[in-house]
Enzyme design. Structure first.
Site, PDB file in Angstrom:
ATOM      1  N   GLU A 271      -2.868  -7.186   7.149  1.00 43.94           N
ATOM      2  CA  GLU A 271      -1.593  -7.142   7.862  1.00 43.94           C
ATOM      3  C   GLU A 271      -1.666  -7.980   9.133  1.00 43.94           C
ATOM      4  O   GLU A 271      -2.741  -8.210   9.695  1.00 43.94           O
ATOM      5  CB  GLU A 271      -1.243  -5.682   8.202  1.00 43.94           C
ATOM      6  CG  GLU A 271       0.101  -5.484   8.907  1.00 43.94           C
ATOM      7  CD  GLU A 271       1.299  -6.000   8.132  1.00 43.94           C
ATOM      8  OE1 GLU A 271       1.445  -7.236   7.996  1.00 43.94           O
ATOM      9  OE2 GLU A 271       2.111  -5.156   7.685  1.00 43.94           O
TER      10      GLU A 271
ATOM     11  N   HIS B 185       0.826  -1.212   0.000  1.00 43.67           N
ATOM     12  CA  HIS B 185       0.000   0.000   0.000  1.00 43.67           C
ATOM     13  C   HIS B 185       0.861   1.263   0.000  1.00 43.67           C
ATOM     14  O   HIS B 185       2.047   1.237   0.324  1.00 43.67           O
ATOM     15  CB  HIS B 185      -0.923   0.018   1.221  1.00 43.67           C
ATOM     16  CG  HIS B 185      -0.180   0.023   2.523  1.00 43.67           C
ATOM     17  ND1 HIS B 185       0.420   1.151   3.045  1.00 43.67           N
ATOM     18  CD2 HIS B 185       0.085  -0.969   3.400  1.00 43.67           C
ATOM     19  CE1 HIS B 185       1.000   0.856   4.182  1.00 43.67           C
ATOM     20  NE2 HIS B 185       0.821  -0.423   4.429  1.00 43.67           N
TER      21      HIS B 185
END
Length: 198
Positions: free
Chosen positions: A82, A9
């Protein structure tokens, strides 16, 4: 042959401050939005069949921006969220080193279960998208764990500093995933000194 491009990201304020994010849902900052746009422009040079993204804001927004130019199906998969870093989330590198010198973070996600979660995600991709070209927008901890597992520890977690919106390519060949390259940042306009680009 199935091909995956793992995309980290774009930048968040916590990235810029050196804070560990984990499952804490921090949005992209202005620089992260610019990085995602450059990433999307770069990725138009090849054909992609689908984008799979972590549902966390920073990954989903990066995927949405990339898809403004690609316009392909976009799917959220929680397997690529994550890792949860427990009590260390929100701490800077220095704060973590002082508070947890052994690098054991209370209440963090178990490493073995984390790797199993990621392996399940790869299995799902291979089952649902054989011989397709897939973008997976995810997180530094996720990508590093995959690189570590697929390289038998030569690269990845503890060895590789992944940059925001870096790209790492995998192919599924003869029954296993193979790393083609990692931490590619050719699409970023600014030069980042001291960072690996392989």
């Amino acid at each position: 042959m199935t091909t995956i491009c793992l995309v980290r990201h774009g930048e968040t304020n916590w990235n810029a401050q050196g804070k560990i994010q984990g499952k804490t849902d921090i949005p992209l900052n202005a620089e992260g939005i610019k990085q995602a746009k450059r990433c999307g422009q770069y990725l138009t040079n090849a054909k992609w069949d689908v984008i799979i993204t972590s549902p966390l804001k920073r990954a989903r927004k990066t995927a949405d921006i990339i898809n403004e130019t690609l316009r392909v199906p976009l799917v959220e998969m929680s397997e690529f969220e994550e890792k949860h870093f427990g009590d260390a989330e929100g701490m800077t590198y220095e704060e973590r080193a002082q508070t947890f010198p052994e690098r054991y973070y209370p209440n963090q996600e178990n490493d073995t279960l984390f790797v199993k979660r990621l392996a399940k995600g790869l299995e799902t991709i291979q089952r649902h998208y054989p011989n397709k070209r897939i973008l997976v927008v995810s997180h530094g901890g996720v990508i590093n764990a995959l690189l570590r597992a697929l390289s038998n520890g030569e690269i990845g977690s503890g060895k590789t500093r992944l940059l925001n919106t870096c790209m790492s390519h995998l192919t599924f060949d003869q029954g296993k995933w193979v790393i083609q390259n990692y931490n590619q940042v050719n699409h970023l306009e600014k030069v980042i000194s001291g960072s690996p680009c392989r």
